[in-house]
Design an enzyme around this catalytic site. Structure first.
Site, PDB file in Angstrom:
ATOM      1  N   LYS A  52      35.843   8.378  62.481  1.00 22.09           N
ATOM      2  CA  LYS A  52      35.860   8.318  61.010  1.00 22.09           C
ATOM      3  C   LYS A  52      35.203   7.023  60.531  1.00 22.09           C
ATOM      4  O   LYS A  52      34.406   7.027  59.595  1.00 22.09           O
ATOM      5  CB  LYS A  52      37.307   8.441  60.497  1.00 22.09           C
ATOM      6  CG  LYS A  52      37.868   9.842  60.707  1.00 22.09           C
ATOM      7  CD  LYS A  52      39.375   9.942  60.541  1.00 22.09           C
ATOM      8  CE  LYS A  52      39.855  11.332  60.970  1.00 22.09           C
ATOM      9  NZ  LYS A  52      41.317  11.482  60.953  1.00 22.09           N
ATOM     10  N   GLN A  96      46.669   7.936  60.116  1.00 22.75           N
ATOM     11  CA  GLN A  96      46.392   8.882  61.204  1.00 22.75           C
ATOM     12  C   GLN A  96      47.704   9.420  61.787  1.00 22.75           C
ATOM     13  O   GLN A  96      48.594   8.660  62.149  1.00 22.75           O
ATOM     14  CB  GLN A  96      45.563   8.175  62.293  1.00 22.75           C
ATOM     15  CG  GLN A  96      45.121   9.081  63.434  1.00 22.75           C
ATOM     16  CD  GLN A  96      44.103  10.132  63.009  1.00 22.75           C
ATOM     17  OE1 GLN A  96      43.209   9.873  62.211  1.00 22.75           O
ATOM     18  NE2 GLN A  96      44.239  11.346  63.537  1.00 22.75           N
ATOM     19  N   ASP A 119      43.050  12.599  52.742  1.00 20.87           N
ATOM     20  CA  ASP A 119      43.397  13.587  53.769  1.00 20.87           C
ATOM     21  C   ASP A 119      43.952  14.860  53.131  1.00 20.87           C
ATOM     22  O   ASP A 119      44.103  15.885  53.798  1.00 20.87           O
ATOM     23  CB  ASP A 119      44.466  13.006  54.715  1.00 20.87           C
ATOM     24  CG  ASP A 119      43.912  12.738  56.107  1.00 20.87           C
ATOM     25  OD1 ASP A 119      42.845  13.291  56.441  1.00 20.87           O
ATOM     26  OD2 ASP A 119      44.556  11.972  56.857  1.00 20.87           O
TER      27      ASP A 119
END
Ligand code: NAP
Length: 292
Positions: A52, A96, A119
């Site tokens: 990412k 994450q 997200d």
């Protein structure tokens, strides 16, 4: 059979985003800034977060990686999230997953400011998705839909069987594909570990999305001729022939299923790169929505 090449599709999205950043620079607008919080040393999570950050660098986004030992308390993590929520330099951020067991993932997800939740895991964004209102779509489901769209795969009126009902993949992708949108308008069957007759149900599918986490679970006899198969699974399996000792394995028995498909995603190089591309799209949108 044609490969649904997520790597190639994601590369063309990155090109578009690179151009968008260039234009923003020329117009004196803010450069999108993504932050990522990584807790612990899980190999898979480190690989995903690094990918990412690398995508941000390639496109020209700013990025900040924040790392913690897995001994961090829930309180400390929530404090950092609050700090990022209030930091005007940061347009979007992710935490994450998975997190260590002593940290409540739902609490963490809910603590993220929905306007920075790139997200798309916050209940507000999930609710907006259900109602087809503007918001951030969860990255993996949005990536799957974008992959179908950019490869001109017809979804309207098709029967889509989704295997797996997680909050981050199976459930949201089933909602996206059933919406009155393009892509969308599928008749969706959402299946899970208690589903009976999974083979028979899958045999009726025009499109299968497998998000289970069980390598090679979808076998050739479950797939009808000409089906589109999207393999979300990414499980590390031992492979002594590789220098690193493992390889990534999808949920589909690719070798035997692929010859029956009209389209199929490879693993790696299918859904994974599209997930990252979606995250980048969401980050650009985050700064655009603020009018900066
Ligand atoms: P998860 O939270 O573990 O959910 C797995 C789902 O599969 C559950 O709903 C479970 O049913 C269902 N399931 C398990 N065994 C089954 C069976 N025998 N038959 C039918 N359904 C079954 O997993 P996830 O987070 O959705 O991830 C799934 C896979 O996708 C993993 O390999 C993950 O690494 C991968 N993934 C990849 C990306 C990417 O970008 N490529 C992103 C996210 C996840 P129950 O609900 O009944 O337990």
């Amino acid at each position: 059979m044609q490969l649904l090449d997520g790597k190639k599709t994601a590369a063309s999205i990155r090109e578009e985003l690179t151009l968008a950043v260039k234009n923003r620079k020329e117009n004196g607008q803010k450069i999108p800034h993504l932050a990522a919080i990584l807790v612990g040393n899980d190999g898979g999570s480190m690989t995903y977060v690094n990918a990412k950050v690398k995508a941000c660098e390639e496109i020209g986004f700013e990025s900040t990686l924040i790392r913690y030992d897995d001994t961090i308390t829930e309180e400390e993590l929530l404090r950092k999230i609050n700090e990022l929520n209030n930091d005007d330099a940061i347009d979007g951020f992710i935490v994450q997953l998975p997190l260590p067991k002593h940290i409540n993932e739902l609490k963490v997800t809910q603590a993220v400011d929905p306007t920075k939740d790139v997200d798309g895991f916050h209940p507000q964004n999930l609710g907006n998705m259900v109602l087809n209102l503007p918001g951030f779509l969860p990255a993996t489901p949005a990536g799957i839909v974008e992959l179908l769209k950019r490869n001109n795969i017809e979804t309207s009126g098709k029967h889509c069987v989704v295997i797996g009902r997680s909050n981050i993949v199976g459930s949201p992708v089933s909602i996206l594909l059933a919406r009155n949108t393009n892509p969308g308008n599928c008749t969706v069957t959402l299946t899970h570990s208690r589903t009976k007759n999974l083979t028979e149900i899958c045999q009726q599918a025009d499109i299968i999305v497998a998000a289970i986490g069980k390598p090679g679970y979808v076998k050739a006899e479950m797939v009808k001729e000409g089906a589109v198969v999207v393999d979300v699974g990414t499980t590390r399996v031992d492979d002594p022939s590789r220098e690193r000792g493992w390889r990534l394995c999808g949920d589909v028995d690719f070798e035997n299923v692929a010859p029956k498909c009209s389209f199929i995603t490879p693993v790696p190089g299918g859904v994974g790169p599209m997930t990252i591309a979606s995250l980048m799209i969401n980050t650009l949108r985050a700064v655009e929505l603020k009018g900066l």
